[in-house]
Design a protein around this motif. Structure first.
Motif, PDB file in Angstrom:
ATOM      1  N   CYS A 253      10.933 -10.247  -3.782  1.00 30.22           N
ATOM      2  CA  CYS A 253      10.631  -9.181  -4.735  1.00 30.22           C
ATOM      3  C   CYS A 253       9.173  -8.778  -4.551  1.00 30.22           C
ATOM      4  O   CYS A 253       8.393  -9.472  -3.877  1.00 30.22           O
ATOM      5  N   THR A 254       8.801  -7.656  -5.127  1.00 25.40           N
ATOM      6  CA  THR A 254       7.448  -7.123  -4.955  1.00 25.40           C
ATOM      7  C   THR A 254       6.915  -6.582  -6.270  1.00 25.40           C
ATOM      8  O   THR A 254       7.679  -6.190  -7.156  1.00 25.40           O
ATOM      9  N   ASP A 255       5.595  -6.573  -6.387  1.00 21.53           N
ATOM     10  CA  ASP A 255       4.944  -5.818  -7.452  1.00 21.53           C
ATOM     11  C   ASP A 255       3.803  -5.023  -6.827  1.00 21.53           C
ATOM     12  O   ASP A 255       3.726  -4.903  -5.594  1.00 21.53           O
ATOM     13  N   GLU A 256       2.932  -4.480  -7.661  1.00 28.24           N
ATOM     14  CA  GLU A 256       1.878  -3.620  -7.142  1.00 28.24           C
ATOM     15  C   GLU A 256       0.880  -4.363  -6.270  1.00 28.24           C
ATOM     16  O   GLU A 256       0.106  -3.726  -5.527  1.00 28.24           O
ATOM     17  N   THR A 257       0.870  -5.694  -6.333  1.00 29.46           N
ATOM     18  CA  THR A 257      -0.174  -6.448  -5.630  1.00 29.46           C
ATOM     19  C   THR A 257       0.332  -7.344  -4.514  1.00 29.46           C
ATOM     20  O   THR A 257      -0.475  -7.864  -3.743  1.00 29.46           O
ATOM     21  N   GLY A 258       1.638  -7.581  -4.414  1.00 29.13           N
ATOM     22  CA  GLY A 258       2.072  -8.509  -3.387  1.00 29.13           C
ATOM     23  C   GLY A 258       3.569  -8.619  -3.220  1.00 29.13           C
ATOM     24  O   GLY A 258       4.361  -7.942  -3.895  1.00 29.13           O
ATOM     25  N   THR A 263      10.359 -20.203  -0.066  1.00 27.02           N
ATOM     26  CA  THR A 263      10.899 -20.927   1.077  1.00 27.02           C
ATOM     27  C   THR A 263      11.542 -22.208   0.564  1.00 27.02           C
ATOM     28  O   THR A 263      11.551 -22.483  -0.640  1.00 27.02           O
ATOM     29  N   SER A 264      12.051 -23.009   1.486  1.00 27.54           N
ATOM     30  CA  SER A 264      12.693 -24.264   1.081  1.00 27.54           C
ATOM     31  C   SER A 264      11.695 -25.287   0.564  1.00 27.54           C
ATOM     32  O   SER A 264      12.092 -26.351   0.075  1.00 27.54           O
ATOM     33  N   ARG A 265      10.397 -24.963   0.609  1.00 27.15           N
ATOM     34  CA  ARG A 265       9.394 -25.918   0.137  1.00 27.15           C
ATOM     35  C   ARG A 265       8.376 -25.307  -0.806  1.00 27.15           C
ATOM     36  O   ARG A 265       7.849 -25.984  -1.689  1.00 27.15           O
ATOM     37  N   ARG A 266       8.099 -23.979  -0.652  1.00 32.68           N
ATOM     38  CA  ARG A 266       6.991 -23.382  -1.401  1.00 32.68           C
ATOM     39  C   ARG A 266       7.380 -22.036  -2.007  1.00 32.68           C
ATOM     40  O   ARG A 266       8.257 -21.345  -1.508  1.00 32.68           O
ATOM     41  N   MET A 267       6.664 -21.701  -3.078  1.00 33.89           N
ATOM     42  CA  MET A 267       6.678 -20.345  -3.616  1.00 33.89           C
ATOM     43  C   MET A 267       5.394 -19.680  -3.149  1.00 33.89           C
ATOM     44  O   MET A 267       4.301 -20.236  -3.282  1.00 33.89           O
ATOM     45  N   LEU A 268       5.506 -18.451  -2.584  1.00 32.41           N
ATOM     46  CA  LEU A 268       4.364 -17.776  -1.987  1.00 32.41           C
ATOM     47  C   LEU A 268       4.178 -16.380  -2.564  1.00 32.41           C
ATOM     48  O   LEU A 268       5.146 -15.662  -2.813  1.00 32.41           O
ATOM     49  N   LYS A 269       2.924 -16.015  -2.760  1.00 28.00           N
ATOM     50  CA  LYS A 269       2.578 -14.609  -2.942  1.00 28.00           C
ATOM     51  C   LYS A 269       1.881 -14.166  -1.669  1.00 28.00           C
ATOM     52  O   LYS A 269       0.832 -14.699  -1.293  1.00 28.00           O
ATOM     53  N   VAL A 270       2.481 -13.187  -0.987  1.00 29.06           N
ATOM     54  CA  VAL A 270       1.963 -12.713   0.283  1.00 29.06           C
ATOM     55  C   VAL A 270       1.390 -11.312   0.089  1.00 29.06           C
ATOM     56  O   VAL A 270       2.011 -10.467  -0.567  1.00 29.06           O
ATOM     57  N   VAL A 271       0.233 -11.093   0.662  1.00 30.06           N
ATOM     58  CA  VAL A 271      -0.394  -9.776   0.564  1.00 30.06           C
ATOM     59  C   VAL A 271      -0.606  -9.211   1.963  1.00 30.06           C
ATOM     60  O   VAL A 271      -0.702  -9.955   2.942  1.00 30.06           O
ATOM     61  N   TRP A 272      -0.663  -7.907   2.034  1.00 29.44           N
ATOM     62  CA  TRP A 272      -0.971  -7.208   3.284  1.00 29.44           C
ATOM     63  C   TRP A 272      -2.413  -6.724   3.188  1.00 29.44           C
ATOM     64  O   TRP A 272      -2.764  -5.922   2.318  1.00 29.44           O
ATOM     65  N   THR A 273      -3.259  -7.240   4.061  1.00 29.85           N
ATOM     66  CA  THR A 273      -4.673  -6.884   4.019  1.00 29.85           C
ATOM     67  C   THR A 273      -4.970  -5.575   4.718  1.00 29.85           C
ATOM     68  O   THR A 273      -6.084  -5.073   4.675  1.00 29.85           O
ATOM     69  N   LEU A 277      -0.502 -10.173   7.250  1.00 25.00           N
ATOM     70  CA  LEU A 277       0.134 -10.743   6.075  1.00 25.00           C
ATOM     71  C   LEU A 277      -0.516 -12.096   5.806  1.00 25.00           C
ATOM     72  O   LEU A 277      -0.753 -12.884   6.738  1.00 25.00           O
ATOM     73  N   SER A 278      -0.801 -12.363   4.536  1.00 23.08           N
ATOM     74  CA  SER A 278      -1.537 -13.586   4.223  1.00 23.08           C
ATOM     75  C   SER A 278      -1.172 -14.078   2.832  1.00 23.08           C
ATOM     76  O   SER A 278      -0.925 -13.283   1.926  1.00 23.08           O
ATOM     77  N   TYR A 279      -1.136 -15.411   2.672  1.00 19.87           N
ATOM     78  CA  TYR A 279      -1.046 -15.987   1.330  1.00 19.87           C
ATOM     79  C   TYR A 279      -2.322 -16.748   0.988  1.00 19.87           C
ATOM     80  O   TYR A 279      -2.355 -17.529   0.027  1.00 19.87           O
ATOM     81  N   ASP A 280      -3.397 -16.526   1.732  1.00 18.73           N
ATOM     82  CA  ASP A 280      -4.674 -17.148   1.425  1.00 18.73           C
ATOM     83  C   ASP A 280      -5.220 -16.582   0.119  1.00 18.73           C
ATOM     84  O   ASP A 280      -5.178 -15.362  -0.112  1.00 18.73           O
ATOM     85  N   GLU A 281      -5.753 -17.467  -0.711  1.00 18.56           N
ATOM     86  CA  GLU A 281      -6.322 -17.011  -1.985  1.00 18.56           C
ATOM     87  C   GLU A 281      -7.483 -16.058  -1.760  1.00 18.56           C
ATOM     88  O   GLU A 281      -7.720 -15.154  -2.568  1.00 18.56           O
ATOM     89  N   ALA A 282      -8.204 -16.231  -0.683  1.00 17.99           N
ATOM     90  CA  ALA A 282      -9.328 -15.333  -0.394  1.00 17.99           C
ATOM     91  C   ALA A 282      -8.859 -13.906  -0.184  1.00 17.99           C
ATOM     92  O   ALA A 282      -9.614 -12.954  -0.406  1.00 17.99           O
ATOM     93  N   ASP A 283      -7.598 -13.740   0.228  1.00 19.84           N
ATOM     94  CA  ASP A 283      -7.040 -12.405   0.443  1.00 19.84           C
ATOM     95  C   ASP A 283      -6.268 -11.888  -0.763  1.00 19.84           C
ATOM     96  O   ASP A 283      -5.746 -10.773  -0.737  1.00 19.84           O
TER      97      ASP A 283
END
Length: 958
Positions: A253-258, A263-273, A277-283
């Motif tokens: 799913c998507t919202d205005e920011t990501g 996955t089978s191990r993690r929940m991720l918020k991915v952003v397009w810089t 594509l990155s899930y780094d908090e710095a991004d």
């Protein structure tokens, strides 16, 4: 499910402008995958009949997307074998076209209606016998025609963008883009197909796309096992993000920011810089683990997710300012699945990590009471309420077909739905209610209607399929819609449960796509969305017809300022007989025109007419006549001073002035000097403010003779822009008060800008097309033939003859339609009819054919024409103006070199090429269009009126 702890918070995600504006542009209804809608669902249950269910056979389609084209509802359904287009307008559900997936054409060739009906017949028999072995044995036959693990994901997730293009995944890592060019009757066609397998490591080559989403910057996100792809809408690959050793088993799913990926191990918020594509908090992204089990534990527990992780597509919760913005999933805790909420954006500073959670990113998690293993369907969300289903088969079969057909028949079904509520004050979930009656065999995500506060489920009772509605707030059963019989045709396995705008259900599943007509007929045909669109369209047509005359005036005024560089309270004139550059409606090429444009906003204006031959009419901006001037007018050719008064004026009028009260601030006069051009005489006309009558300033004259003066009516959005301009500057008249609300619906309101959005603009464009078509159709039959059996007719609309001065002076008569038609093809009026001129119009030849600009014609004007002189002029039938680019639009009895036959008659020729030796009697036409001819008779005599002299029809020449 009311937003119990914040009643004023938005209950649905912000609309993604890159998606089609429809009830179901993307799987799960919206980018947040909330499976909730703001329109009405049905409220009254009943037993369905065969007439209530319309279907299109196909082997399997999960969920179909919807768009609107020209006020028609179009369903685009991507299934196992290809993509179907269905027209669902009104009560219809008609297949328009089908496109097979490239390279998989064999699927549609083997999954024939006969093959499907054969399996369905045997399945119905096995279910009625409750023979578990027979039911399971049919799995192989289904697999042979395409219903197998290899193809099951084809078209499962799909979407329609704002431009009407449809996107779906198939064949593993392929994405197909198709279109119908936004035409309801047009077939689908493939725009492009891209296989992304070559772009990925070899070990991911056998992966398949498990979900599609649209980002709020207009990109397509595609999730597959071990990877997230980002595409532009031309299917170019923008970026990849790999998850080594991790499975992605469901959608995103998507919202205005990501982009939110589990996955089978993690929940991720991915952003397009913009570069990656990155899930780094710095991004701006993040990651968080959640509780999982091993793959072996998952299989042993009967989980539909074989990886040991969550099988749930993530769903957004919390929208609008001040709301807790969360993303929720069901985890795979070995002790029993939890509903888990993660903070989507910044974690509140005062928030402390909760016990037993994997990270501080987890806002809360709570054990559900309905399932021991992870849940396959996404949670349903409305406001702060969350729904989760039990989809754990107590006695699972070995494959998808077995679970779909034996559960609830020969084996127990997964049952139950639970509602939980997010409490924003305690930052925790609370349990609201639990209903264990819902049969979830078909793994269908329920849909929630915010308008009715009801939840709609696919269920079964006594082995028979049904749709049911529960109260959002109590979980109580409110309505049931049992299908017509016990056939397996009515399954909705893994399918979308979409509620259309009128309350009907659009359902996927095995064997057929289905439309279930459960909404009241009035709801189905007249949803809020449809009513709003139809009101705009209907009222826009009426507004257009009402406003033709003032739009025509505004266009002349715009041409006066834009093209002639003149201004109000100045006089634009033509210093010689006009040619084609004078693009007013049916101007006469026999006379010299002068047009004072008048604005009384700053006070009364005086128009001084000299004694002599100047004649014409002074009008308001409706082109309603205030007075006729000149020899046939109020001054009888002796000249006069006419003072045009603004609305409501009550000041003094000096002696010797003719007062003309006007209902509008703006107007104009159409004045003629006759066929002899005398500029010195014409410039004796004066126009000045009454306040300066003692010492009038010089009148400004602007010559437009070589200017392209375009005052033709353009039947497009600019028509409404002109209408808006006039409404802003003129007072409402009592006679037109009914139009205030009608125009407001269209977007035209005094004191406010006219700024229709794209959808409204499209409606207005269609409406003005309809108004134009109506006027053209009426024009073809509006005029009464002057001679019996002839195609010549006086261009007079009979109804308008009684109200030609103000259009409203006769009680009980307001000739709106007649006024629209008259100013559709001409401009200006006169106060009183006189015998100075008489016109005849023809736009068909003797045989009844239209006058084709590429063909040749002859008009024979008989001798002894009963008039002082006469002329024949051609106009463009499409614009009713002089044909562009043609230097000689008319011939007259005074034309130099006009040849006369031996009997005194005159042959005029119309065509693209002059007949040999007939140049002086030829009027050039232009190929590619049609034309019309107006004959004018000046100072006509009785023989014209008593028809003892007759003008014959125009004849086509070979």
């Amino acid at each position: 499910m009311r937003a119990e702890h914040d009643a004023h918070a938005p209950r649905l995600p912000t609309r993604n402008p890159w998606l089609a504006d429809s009830v179901y542009p993307i799987s799960h209804f919206n980018p947040g995958a909330t499976d909730s809608v703001d329109h009405n669902g049905p409220t009254r249950g009943r037993q369905l009949t065969a007439d209530d269910v319309k279907f299109v056979l196909n082997i399997y389609t999960s969920n179909a997307t919807v768009k609107t084209e020209h006020d028609e509802t179009i369903v685009i359904a991507s299934g196992i074998d290809g993509i179907r287009k269905i027209n669902a307008t009104g009560d219809a559900f008609d297949l328009v076209s089908f496109v097979a997936y490239p390279g998989l054409e064999i699927l549609s060739e083997i999954a024939t209606p006969e093959a499907l009906e054969s399996v369905l017949e045997d399945a119905d028999l096995a279910v009625r016998e409750k023979d578990d072995a027979k039911i399971l044995a049919l799995s192989e036959r289904l697999a042979e025609i395409g219903f197998n693990r290899r193809y099951l994901g084809n078209g499962f997730y799909n979407l329609i963008d704002a431009d009407g293009f449809h996107y779906a995944a198939f064949g593993g890592l392929k994405v197909i883009k198709s279109t119908d060019d936004n035409e309801p009757d047009a077939p689908l066609r493939i725009v492009s197909v891209v296989d992304f397998a070559p772009e990925l490591p070899v070990k991911l080559g056998n992966s398949f796309i498990t979900g599609l989403g649209m980002t709020y910057d207009g990109h397509i996100a595609a999730a597959a096992n071990g990877v997230l792809l980002l595409l532009d809408r031309d299917l170019a690959l923008l970026g990849t993000l790999f998850f080594p050793g991790e499975a992605v088993e469901n959608s995103i799913c998507t919202d205005e920011t990501g982009i939110y990926v589990v996955t089978s191990r993690r929940m991720l918020k991915v952003v397009w810089t913009g570069k990656k594509l990155s899930y780094d908090e710095a991004d701006g992204g993040w990651e968080s683990e959640y509780n999982t089990m091993t793959a072996a534990e998952a299989v042993a527990a009967g989980s539909l997710s074989a990886s040991g992780g969550s099988g749930t597509p993530p769903t957004l919760l919390g929208f609008g300012d001040g709301a807790d913005k969360l993303v929720v999933i069901a985890d795979a805790d070995p002790q029993g699945t939890n509903l888990v909420a993660f903070w989507r954006d910044e974690i509140p500073d005062d928030f402390a990590r909760k016990p037993s959670t994997k990270s501080r990113r987890i806002a809360d998690q709570i054990r559900t009471d309905i399932s021991k293993v992870t849940i396959e369907p996404s949670p349903g969300v409305l406001g702060s309420g969350v729904l989760v289903l039990n989809t754990s088969y107590p006695k699972p079969a070995s494959d998808t077909w077995g679970n779909a057909m034996t559960a609830g028949v020969t084996r127990p079904a997964p049952t139950g739905v639970q509602k939980l509520i997010w409490n924003s004050h305690t930052r925790s979930f609370e349990k609201a209610w639990l209903n264990r009656e819902i049969d979830n065999t078909d793994l269908v995500v329920p849909v929630v209607s915010a308008a009715t506060d009801m939840i709609y489920f696919a269920s079964k009772r006594d082995c028979r399929y049904e749709l049911v509605a529960l109260d959002c707030n109590t979980g109580e059963l409110k309505a049931r819609w049992p299908f017509p019989d016990d056939s397996r045709m009515w399954n909705i396995y893994g399918g979308g449960n979409a509620v259309l705008a009128g309350g009907d259900f659009l359902l996927g599943g095995l064997f057929a796509l289905k439309r279930v007509q459960v909404g009241d007929r009035i709801e189905r045909q007249f949803s809020a969305e449809t009513l709003a669109r139809r009101a705009i369209a209907r009222r826009a047509v009426e507004a257009a017809l009402w406003g033709v005359s003032i739009v025509s005036f505004d266009l002349m005024a715009q041409a006066m300022t834009r093209d002639a560089h003149c201004a109000f309270n100045q006089i634009v004139y033509w210093s010689r007989i006009p040619d084609w550059k004078n693009q007013m409606l049916t101007p006469s090429p026999d006379v010299m025109y002068l047009m004072p444009f008048i604005n009384t906003s700053d006070g009364p204006m005086v128009l001084e007419i000299p004694a002599g031959s100047v004649s014409g009419t002074i009008m308001d901006c409706w082109q309603a006549a205030l007075v006729d001037v000149g020899p046939a007018g109020a001054d009888r050719g002796h000249g006069g001073r006419y003072v045009i008064l603004p609305p409501g004026y009550s000041g003094p009028i000096p002696a010797g002035y003719v007062a003309l009260p006007s209902d509008t601030f703006h107007g104009f006069a159409l004045l003629e000097t006759g066929t002899i051009v005398d500029l010195a005489y014409a410039k004796q006309i004066k126009l000045y403010p009454l306040a300066q009558a003692a010492m009038p300033p010089p009148t400004i004259f602007v010559d437009a003779v070589d200017v392209l003066f375009d005052a033709t009516i353009h039947y497009d959005i600019s028509f409404f822009e002109s209408l808006h301009r006039v409404v802003q500057r003129e007072p409402w008249l009592e006679r037109d008060a009914i139009m205030i609300d009608l125009l407001k619906t269209v977007g035209i309101e005094k004191g406010k800008p006219f700024s229709p959005d794209r959808a409204t603009r499209a409606i207005l464009e269609e409406a003005i097309d309809e108004a134009h078509a109506w006027l053209d159709t009426r024009y073809d039959s509006a005029f009464t033939p002057f001679y019996e059996g002839s195609h010549w007719a006086p261009p007079i609309v009979p109804e308008l003859a009684e109200t030609r001065a103000t259009f409203f002076e006769k009680p009980g008569l307001y000739s709106l339609d007649a006024r629209a038609l008259a100013f559709h093809y001409a401009f200006s009026t006169i106060k009183r009819l006189d015998a100075a001129q008489f016109y005849l119009l023809a736009f068909r030849d003797k045989a009844g054919g239209v006058l084709d600009g590429g063909s040749s014609y002859r008009l024979t004007v008989p001798p002894s024409v009963p008039a002082e002189h006469w002329s024949a002029t051609i106009y463009d039938r499409a614009t009713h103006a002089l044909i562009r680019g043609l230097a000689q639009p008319a011939r007259s009895s005074r034309s130099p070199g006009l040849e006369t036959n031996h009997d005194g008659s005159v042959d005029l020729y119309f065509g693209p090429v002059a007949p040999e030796g007939k140049q002086s009697n030829w009027i050039a036409t232009s190929g590619g269009g049609v034309f019309e001819v107006t004959t004018r008779f000046y100072a006509p005599m009785p023989a014209l009126y008593d028809k003892s002299w007759k003008l014959p029809d125009i004849e086509a020449l070979k």
